[in-house]
Scaffold this motif. Sequence first.
Motif, mmCIF file in Angstrom:
data_model
loop_
_atom_site.group_PDB
_atom_site.id
_atom_site.type_symbol
_atom_site.label_atom_id
_atom_site.label_comp_id
_atom_site.label_asym_id
_atom_site.label_seq_id
_atom_site.Cartn_x
_atom_site.Cartn_y
_atom_site.Cartn_z
ATOM 1 N N THR A 219 0.675 -0.931 -0.173
ATOM 2 C CA THR A 219 0.133 0.108 -0.482
ATOM 3 C C THR A 219 0.891 1.313 -0.443
ATOM 4 O O THR A 219 0.408 2.588 -0.733
ATOM 5 N N LYS A 220 2.321 1.064 0.935
ATOM 6 C CA LYS A 220 2.757 2.349 1.162
ATOM 7 C C LYS A 220 3.359 2.160 -0.518
ATOM 8 O O LYS A 220 3.792 3.426 -0.968
ATOM 9 N N ILE A 221 4.229 1.212 -1.191
ATOM 10 C CA ILE A 221 4.669 1.749 -2.136
ATOM 11 C C ILE A 221 3.792 1.902 -3.329
ATOM 12 O O ILE A 221 4.066 2.885 -3.570
ATOM 13 N N THR A 222 2.884 1.771 -3.528
ATOM 14 C CA THR A 222 1.835 1.716 -3.942
ATOM 15 C C THR A 222 1.265 3.661 -4.763
ATOM 16 O O THR A 222 1.392 4.455 -5.271
ATOM 17 N N VAL A 223 1.376 3.884 -3.018
ATOM 18 C CA VAL A 223 0.962 5.290 -2.886
ATOM 19 C C VAL A 223 2.279 6.018 -3.598
ATOM 20 O O VAL A 223 2.480 7.174 -3.874
ATOM 21 N N VAL A 224 3.961 6.004 -3.007
ATOM 22 C CA VAL A 224 5.211 6.690 -3.433
ATOM 23 C C VAL A 224 4.646 6.382 -4.392
ATOM 24 O O VAL A 224 5.413 7.553 -5.457
ATOM 25 N N CYS A 225 4.254 5.498 -5.518
ATOM 26 C CA CYS A 225 4.445 5.113 -7.348
ATOM 27 C C CYS A 225 3.854 6.121 -7.959
ATOM 28 O O CYS A 225 4.170 6.797 -8.868
ATOM 29 N N LEU A 226 2.661 6.520 -6.753
ATOM 30 C CA LEU A 226 1.310 7.197 -7.467
ATOM 31 C C LEU A 226 1.386 8.985 -7.666
ATOM 32 O O LEU A 226 1.238 9.249 -8.813
ATOM 33 N N THR A 227 2.460 8.985 -6.283
ATOM 34 C CA THR A 227 2.789 10.185 -6.333
ATOM 35 C C THR A 227 4.173 10.911 -6.906
ATOM 36 O O THR A 227 4.629 11.663 -6.889
ATOM 37 N N SER A 228 5.282 10.113 -7.400
ATOM 38 C CA SER A 228 6.027 10.206 -7.607
ATOM 39 C C SER A 228 6.652 10.281 -9.173
ATOM 40 O O SER A 228 5.340 9.439 -9.887
ATOM 41 N N LYS A 229 7.022 11.196 -9.676
ATOM 42 C CA LYS A 229 6.621 10.847 -11.079
ATOM 43 C C LYS A 229 7.655 10.923 -12.315
ATOM 44 O O LYS A 229 8.294 10.756 -13.304
ATOM 45 N N SER A 230 8.381 9.403 -10.800
ATOM 46 C CA SER A 230 10.185 9.643 -11.623
ATOM 47 C C SER A 230 9.767 7.975 -12.035
ATOM 48 O O SER A 230 8.872 7.254 -11.560
ATOM 49 N N LYS A 231 10.027 7.867 -13.610
ATOM 50 C CA LYS A 231 9.839 6.675 -14.474
ATOM 51 C C LYS A 231 10.608 5.628 -14.292
ATOM 52 O O LYS A 231 10.425 4.573 -14.112
ATOM 53 N N SER A 232 12.249 5.579 -13.798
ATOM 54 C CA SER A 232 12.725 4.834 -14.005
ATOM 55 C C SER A 232 12.325 4.584 -11.958
ATOM 56 O O SER A 232 12.259 2.896 -11.745
ATOM 57 N N LEU A 233 11.716 4.847 -11.001
ATOM 58 C CA LEU A 233 11.413 4.057 -9.796
ATOM 59 C C LEU A 233 10.176 3.671 -10.073
ATOM 60 O O LEU A 233 10.303 2.590 -9.618
ATOM 61 N N ASN A 234 9.289 3.982 -10.858
ATOM 62 C CA ASN A 234 7.960 2.912 -11.037
ATOM 63 C C ASN A 234 8.337 1.918 -11.764
ATOM 64 O O ASN A 234 7.757 0.706 -11.263
ATOM 65 N N SER A 235 9.294 2.010 -12.353
ATOM 66 C CA SER A 235 9.389 0.885 -13.339
ATOM 67 C C SER A 235 10.120 -0.281 -12.508
ATOM 68 O O SER A 235 9.738 -1.287 -12.358
ATOM 69 N N LYS A 236 10.946 0.389 -11.436
ATOM 70 C CA LYS A 236 12.245 -0.507 -10.682
ATOM 71 C C LYS A 236 11.403 -1.131 -9.781
ATOM 72 O O LYS A 236 11.416 -2.077 -9.249
ATOM 73 N N ALA A 237 10.082 0.045 -9.231
ATOM 74 C CA ALA A 237 8.893 -0.854 -8.621
ATOM 75 C C ALA A 237 7.520 -2.213 -8.755
ATOM 76 O O ALA A 237 7.868 -2.945 -8.600
ATOM 77 N N LEU A 238 7.921 -1.837 -10.448
ATOM 78 C CA LEU A 238 7.231 -2.551 -11.016
ATOM 79 C C LEU A 238 8.207 -4.038 -10.949
ATOM 80 O O LEU A 238 7.610 -4.888 -10.738
ATOM 81 N N GLN A 239 8.893 -3.727 -11.616
ATOM 82 C CA GLN A 239 10.331 -5.110 -11.746
ATOM 83 C C GLN A 239 10.385 -6.247 -10.364
ATOM 84 O O GLN A 239 9.971 -7.707 -10.173
ATOM 85 N N THR A 240 11.057 -4.737 -9.512
ATOM 86 C CA THR A 240 10.855 -5.576 -8.242
ATOM 87 C C THR A 240 9.987 -6.694 -7.294
ATOM 88 O O THR A 240 10.204 -7.444 -7.014
ATOM 89 N N CYS A 241 8.863 -5.335 -7.791
ATOM 90 C CA CYS A 241 7.973 -5.923 -6.692
ATOM 91 C C CYS A 241 6.918 -7.376 -6.873
ATOM 92 O O CYS A 241 6.254 -7.892 -6.159
ATOM 93 N N SER A 242 6.918 -6.700 -8.384
ATOM 94 C CA SER A 242 6.205 -7.720 -9.016
ATOM 95 C C SER A 242 6.386 -9.383 -8.872
ATOM 96 O O SER A 242 6.059 -10.148 -8.535
ATOM 97 N N THR A 243 7.940 -9.737 -8.989
ATOM 98 C CA THR A 243 8.244 -10.356 -8.974
ATOM 99 C C THR A 243 8.769 -11.406 -7.046
ATOM 100 O O THR A 243 7.720 -12.305 -7.047
ATOM 101 N N HIS A 244 8.836 -10.007 -6.333
ATOM 102 C CA HIS A 244 8.307 -10.918 -4.624
ATOM 103 C C HIS A 244 6.528 -11.418 -4.263
ATOM 104 O O HIS A 244 6.296 -11.788 -3.749
ATOM 105 N N LEU A 245 6.149 -9.843 -5.437
ATOM 106 C CA LEU A 245 4.327 -10.474 -4.551
ATOM 107 C C LEU A 245 3.889 -11.232 -5.553
ATOM 108 O O LEU A 245 3.129 -12.405 -5.329
ATOM 109 N N CYS A 246 4.703 -12.059 -6.605
ATOM 110 C CA CYS A 246 4.201 -13.371 -7.600
ATOM 111 C C CYS A 246 4.620 -14.627 -6.332
ATOM 112 O O CYS A 246 3.931 -15.191 -6.380
#
Length: 314
Positions: A219-246
């Motif tokens: 939930t906190k990671i999602t909030v950070v990604c939604l409020t951040s304008k950094s594409k690299s941060l969002n891409s990193k979050a999607l890649q690493t977090c999707s693996t862990h969540l899977c």
Amino acid sequence: MENYTYNSFTLQMEGLKVTEDSMYPVFFLFFFSYLFIVITNVGIVVLACIERSLHQPMYLLFCNLSINDILGNTNILPRLLVYILMPPSENLITYYECVIQAFITQLFATASHTVLMIMTFDRYVAICNPLRYSTIMDNKMVMKLTASAWGVAFVLVAVLLGLTIRLNRCRTRITNLFCDNASVFKLSCESVFINNVYGLTFSVVLLTASIGSVVLTYTKITVVCLTSKSKSLNSKALQTCSTHLCLYLIMFFTGLVAIALHRFPQYDYERKVCSILLHVIPGSLNPIIYGAQSGEIRKFLSKTFQSKKDLPLL
């Protein structure tokens, strides 16, 4: 009247019910599954040790999951393979071997949650506090997280099995495909009220902490990604977090199916088979998913195979 054999040290294990025609296909299915689990997970651990680019907290923490998968599957599959080829009357195990197997079985299940919980913390720091990540997640912190994950699991399971082995036994048949805590305390004719209370409390606390940490963190990671304008941060979050969540969802839903089948006594044997798959499926998929999602692992493998391809032929 049922005949009781008190405190027998030789127990009868309920083997996998297979016909003569399906015996060898089932045997080789589990054999190659076990071989694949060991090779891929050992490969991940060795790779993380020898490749400097993988000396990062994320990969070092994931090694705990690989070690746990090797431990959990080695604990049950080799003996299960032997039982498949043997007559049911010869599926025997000593009481001490059964207790050790039960301990490792419960440790595997508990550590699956605690290890994924410390991996959740790592992802939280990496995404929500990236500037301080290297400071917070240093080698000392990785060691503390690893020790806490295994230490908490060990203590919880030690108490669980300690309550079980205090009981006198009056039965000799393990009504399961392998030994776990429930199958061991069912050998007793004494009251298991304390065991049930502790076991239920143990399960509720572990699942609440596990699910709660994942939900809160993401939930906190999602909030950070939604409020951040950094594409690299969002891409990193999607890649690493999707693996862990899977990985977490695979572990959670395979366990959920096994628990759900407890509610349907007519599917008792299917539940027992599902308990085997609870070890095999995550152990097989974890290294594949993590390896496919990890850029560093893909680069290392690509570089290795490319260098072999470029070797001159003699």
